[in-house]
Write a protein that holds these residues in place. Structure first.
Motif, short mmCIF file in Angstrom:
data_model
loop_
_atom_site.label_atom_id
_atom_site.label_comp_id
_atom_site.label_asym_id
_atom_site.label_seq_id
_atom_site.Cartn_x
_atom_site.Cartn_y
_atom_site.Cartn_z
N PHE A 179 0.84 -1.21 0.00
CA PHE A 179 0.00 0.00 0.00
C PHE A 179 0.87 1.25 0.00
CE2 PHE A 179 -4.10 1.93 0.96
CZ PHE A 179 -4.99 0.95 0.59
N HIS A 180 0.72 2.09 -1.02
CA HIS A 180 1.47 3.35 -1.05
C HIS A 180 0.83 4.35 -0.08
CE1 HIS A 180 2.46 7.44 -2.43
NE2 HIS A 180 3.64 6.92 -2.67
N PRO A 181 1.62 4.88 0.87
CA PRO A 181 1.07 5.86 1.82
C PRO A 181 1.37 7.29 1.37
CG PRO A 181 3.22 5.18 2.58
CD PRO A 181 3.02 4.53 1.22
N VAL A 182 0.56 8.25 1.80
CA VAL A 182 0.89 9.64 1.53
C VAL A 182 1.93 10.08 2.58
CG1 VAL A 182 -0.98 10.64 2.93
CG2 VAL A 182 -0.04 11.93 1.00
N ASP A 183 2.88 10.90 2.13
CA ASP A 183 3.95 11.37 3.01
C ASP A 183 3.72 12.85 3.31
OD1 ASP A 183 6.26 12.09 4.27
OD2 ASP A 183 7.62 11.40 2.68
N ALA A 184 3.42 13.17 4.57
CA ALA A 184 3.09 14.55 4.93
C ALA A 184 4.24 15.51 4.63
CB ALA A 184 2.70 14.64 6.40
N GLY A 212 17.80 5.87 15.01
CA GLY A 212 16.95 5.47 16.14
C GLY A 212 15.46 5.55 15.85
N TRP A 213 15.08 5.97 14.64
CA TRP A 213 13.67 6.08 14.28
C TRP A 213 13.33 5.07 13.17
CZ3 TRP A 213 9.83 9.59 16.02
CH2 TRP A 213 10.26 10.44 17.04
N ALA A 214 12.15 4.47 13.29
CA ALA A 214 11.65 3.59 12.23
C ALA A 214 10.51 4.32 11.51
CB ALA A 214 11.13 2.29 12.82
N PHE A 215 10.53 4.27 10.17
CA PHE A 215 9.47 4.88 9.36
C PHE A 215 8.56 3.76 8.85
CE2 PHE A 215 10.11 9.43 9.05
CZ PHE A 215 11.26 9.54 9.82
N VAL A 216 7.28 3.93 9.12
CA VAL A 216 6.34 2.84 8.86
C VAL A 216 5.11 3.33 8.11
CG1 VAL A 216 7.10 1.54 10.90
CG2 VAL A 216 5.20 3.16 11.11
N VAL A 217 4.41 2.39 7.47
CA VAL A 217 3.15 2.71 6.81
C VAL A 217 2.02 2.45 7.81
CG1 VAL A 217 1.58 2.14 4.92
CG2 VAL A 217 4.07 2.08 4.54
N ALA A 218 1.23 3.49 8.10
CA ALA A 218 0.06 3.32 8.97
C ALA A 218 -1.18 3.22 8.08
CB ALA A 218 -0.06 4.50 9.92
N HIS A 228 -11.72 -5.25 5.53
CA HIS A 228 -11.80 -3.91 6.13
C HIS A 228 -11.29 -2.91 5.09
CE1 HIS A 228 -12.36 -5.84 10.06
NE2 HIS A 228 -11.38 -6.66 9.69
N VAL A 229 -12.07 -1.84 4.88
CA VAL A 229 -11.64 -0.81 3.94
C VAL A 229 -10.51 0.00 4.58
CG1 VAL A 229 -12.33 1.28 2.69
CG2 VAL A 229 -13.91 -0.66 2.87
N VAL A 230 -9.42 0.20 3.83
CA VAL A 230 -8.36 1.08 4.31
C VAL A 230 -8.78 2.50 3.91
CG1 VAL A 230 -5.91 1.66 4.17
CG2 VAL A 230 -6.62 -0.73 4.07
N ARG A 231 -9.12 3.33 4.90
CA ARG A 231 -9.67 4.68 4.64
C ARG A 231 -8.58 5.65 4.19
NH1 ARG A 231 -14.97 3.55 4.21
NH2 ARG A 231 -15.68 2.30 5.98
N ASP A 232 -7.36 5.40 4.65
CA ASP A 232 -6.23 6.25 4.29
C ASP A 232 -4.97 5.49 4.69
OD1 ASP A 232 -4.82 8.41 3.35
OD2 ASP A 232 -5.45 9.80 4.92
N ALA A 233 -3.84 5.90 4.15
CA ALA A 233 -2.56 5.31 4.54
C ALA A 233 -1.55 6.45 4.59
CB ALA A 233 -2.12 4.24 3.54
N VAL A 234 -0.87 6.57 5.72
CA VAL A 234 0.05 7.69 5.92
C VAL A 234 1.41 7.19 6.39
CG1 VAL A 234 -1.84 9.29 6.49
CG2 VAL A 234 -0.64 8.10 8.34
N VAL A 235 2.44 7.97 6.08
CA VAL A 235 3.76 7.67 6.64
C VAL A 235 3.73 8.05 8.12
CG1 VAL A 235 6.21 8.27 6.59
CG2 VAL A 235 4.94 8.02 4.43
#
Ligand SMILES: [Zn+2]
Length: 294
Positions: A43-48, A96-102, A67-74
């Motif tokens: 799933f491609h997420p939008v990156d703020a 020290g930070w992990a970047f994930v798809v929510a 379940h419908v994915v309503r949005d996907a964000v970084v």
């Protein structure tokens, strides 16, 4: 509930629509939704931080329930808390930070840490955005070329060796289905860098749209292959590039989005221009429309 310690592995850059994975974390999200983090996703997420390409549309299936994915964000986490979208306090790649798809789903969705999920991005939505994103990069290269004569000082060059107007002036880029909207600020700093902003701000005819279309048609006729290359691994935070083998040379542009695999999938790209005012600064708006092959 443990927070992920590694970036989400992403498969959309190579064109994947579906993925099977395990849920690593579920957290409350705004609007009563749940943020679902998986080990990997298609799933491609939008990156703020640079919201050019919107999120995919699609679903997540858990134990046969969709379940419908309503949005996907970084999102990002340092292990203490999960920060969604524009609440991320650090840049990508920060130690020290992990970047994930929510994946954001309705609050009553029965999804829990450890569940096996099937993720499916909608093919038609993805294709329309991939068409728009590939066309956007080509239009920016064609624009740089037709504006090359408006520079009075040496400027940084783009992937084809033309002065990089797009890179110097871009304020925002939005990928839409089968197209894009790019906004360029014709401001003082661009003028100081050596671009003749007055010529464009005074007369839109100074942008040679016909020459752009000729160039774009030539590129499409070449049927050049397109790919997304990773400069690291398959983590969300790894740098990627759009690579297109144009007749004028192979071009690489840093890019986190999705793309076509060949320009032969297009039948035309048509840019059009308008001047808009943004708080006293003239802004050149390029609306690009792309037509897929029937
Ligand atoms: Zn891009």
């Amino acid at each position: 509930m443990t927070l992920p310690q590694r970036d989400t592995r992403v498969t959309y850059p190579s064109g994947a629509l579906t993925a099977t994975s395990r849920v690593l974390h579920v957290a409350p999200a705004p609007d009563g939704r749940l943020a679902v983090i998986t080990e990997q996703t298609s799933f491609h997420p939008v990156d703020a931080a640079w919201p050019d390409q919107p999120a995919d549309a699609g679903v997540m299936r858990v134990a046969g329930i969709e379940h419908v994915v309503r949005d996907a964000v970084v999102a990002a986490t340092d292990g203490a808390a999960l920060h969604l979208g524009d609440e991320i306090p650090v840049r990508r790649g920060t130690e020290g930070w992990a970047f994930v798809v929510a994946h954001l789903v309705d609050g009553d969705a029965a999804i829990a840490e450890g569940d096996e999920v099937e993720i499916e991005a909608d093919a038609a939505t993805r294709r329309a955005l991939s068409i728009g994103h590939t066309a956007c990069h080509l239009a920016s290269l064609a624009l740089n070329r037709v504006l090359a004569d408006h520079w009075t000082k040496p400027a940084r060059e783009d992937a084809l060796g033309n002065p990089d107007f797009d890179g110097a002036a871009i304020a925002s880029s939005r990928i839409v289905p089968n197209g894009s909207i790019d906004r360029y600020r014709l401001n003082k700093s661009l003028r100081r860098a050596g671009f003749d902003t007055a010529a464009i701000a005074g007369d839109l005819e100074a942008v040679d749209v016909r020459a752009m279309i000729e160039r774009l048609d030539g590129w499409i006729a070449s049927g050049a292959p397109v790919r997304v290359e990773s400069e690291g691994g398959d983590g969300l935070g790894d740098r990627r590039a759009w690579v297109c083998e144009l007749p004028d040379g192979t071009v690489r542009i840093a890019c986190g989005g999705t793309h076509l695999t060949s320009l032969a999938e297009l039948s035309g790209i048509r840019p059009s221009f308008a001047l808009v005012d943004d708080g006293g600064t003239a802004v050149l708006e390029m609306v690009t429309e792309a037509r897929p092959q029937p």
